[in-house]
Design a protein around this motif. Sequence first.
Motif, PDB file in Angstrom:
ATOM      1  N   UNK A 120     -19.463 -50.023 -14.502  1.00 39.76           N
ATOM      2  CA  UNK A 120     -20.493 -51.049 -14.353  1.00 39.76           C
ATOM      3  C   UNK A 120     -21.858 -50.566 -14.847  1.00 39.76           C
ATOM      4  N   UNK A 121     -21.949 -49.310 -15.228  1.00 42.27           N
ATOM      5  CA  UNK A 121     -23.228 -48.748 -15.660  1.00 42.27           C
ATOM      6  C   UNK A 121     -23.863 -49.500 -16.826  1.00 42.27           C
ATOM      7  N   UNK A 122     -23.081 -49.972 -17.826  1.00 39.86           N
ATOM      8  CA  UNK A 122     -23.716 -50.684 -18.943  1.00 39.86           C
ATOM      9  C   UNK A 122     -24.496 -51.933 -18.541  1.00 39.86           C
ATOM     10  N   UNK A 123     -24.189 -52.507 -17.371  1.00 45.86           N
ATOM     11  CA  UNK A 123     -24.908 -53.710 -16.940  1.00 45.86           C
ATOM     12  C   UNK A 123     -25.790 -53.437 -15.723  1.00 45.86           C
ATOM     13  N   UNK A 124     -25.968 -52.170 -15.376  1.00 43.98           N
ATOM     14  CA  UNK A 124     -26.756 -51.833 -14.184  1.00 43.98           C
ATOM     15  C   UNK A 124     -28.180 -52.344 -14.288  1.00 43.98           C
TER      16      UNK A 124
END
Length: 292
Positions: free
Chosen positions: A193-197
């Motif tokens: 989920x890091x790319x949309x954090x």
Amino acid sequence: MIKRIAYLTSPGPTDRRGVAPGIVTPGFQMEFVQIGTPTLVNDPADLMITDLAYVEAAMRAQRQGFDGIVIGAVADYGLCTIRASVDIPVFGCGQAGLLTAAGIGDKFGIVTIWPETTAFTYDRILRDNPVGRQCVSVRYVSTVAEQAEIADEDGFYQQMQAGREGMMLRILAEIEAAVAEGAQSIVLGCNCMSPVASILAARSSVPVIDPTAAGYRSLESMLLLGLTHAKDPRLPAVSERGPAFAEAVAAVVGTLDEPEECPVCVLDEYGNASCEAPSHEAAPTSADGTAQ
């Protein structure tokens, strides 16, 4: 001298994994070290196998001369055993996320893209970390039915990775539900989920913690402060069981069924699974995600 940090992750393409380039401090270099098996988290037995694979990768990273290790999964696969087996600093992304949340406020929540069948992985990290009792809830965005369609071209996972509005709204709804339960901050429940954090953080009513960045920066801080994790002084500093762990991982790979599209690891931009997983006809597939 550049300090090399090993980011342990599952097999397959590494695009959209790890930390953004701007997170890496000058004087440090992050490199991917992949485990020797697919990430298996269908049930607690699979979790034990995945733990073993991460321990083997950590031993390998130490032999390769890395200065520190980040476990690139919120599930912190093998963390306790890794810390007992190597003498370089080790930090887990799950542990770092929880500690960061606990430092922000009294209560926090976890919101994960995965379905509720992955609850046993979150139960473990909350149980293993004393600050876990400050967690008000773990909220699951996807369903088991959606999990079965993860390799579809426009499945829920691909929509999340692309930052599609509908999926962002679903995640934000779970974030605000946790806030209504008393959460003062949110830990994203999967490194994937890091790319949309940043998108979620900008639209949430409370701070949103990216476990990937938290884990990596925690490891950097340990190295800058000249610290390492505490160890039992009665035990050897470094395990001599590396060859045995390598053989065990190879044996696991040799027993896997015919490969199928993996519902666990990061998929590439075309929706193709990045690793091979065994068939599990009787049980629903689930995962913490990879960075689980």
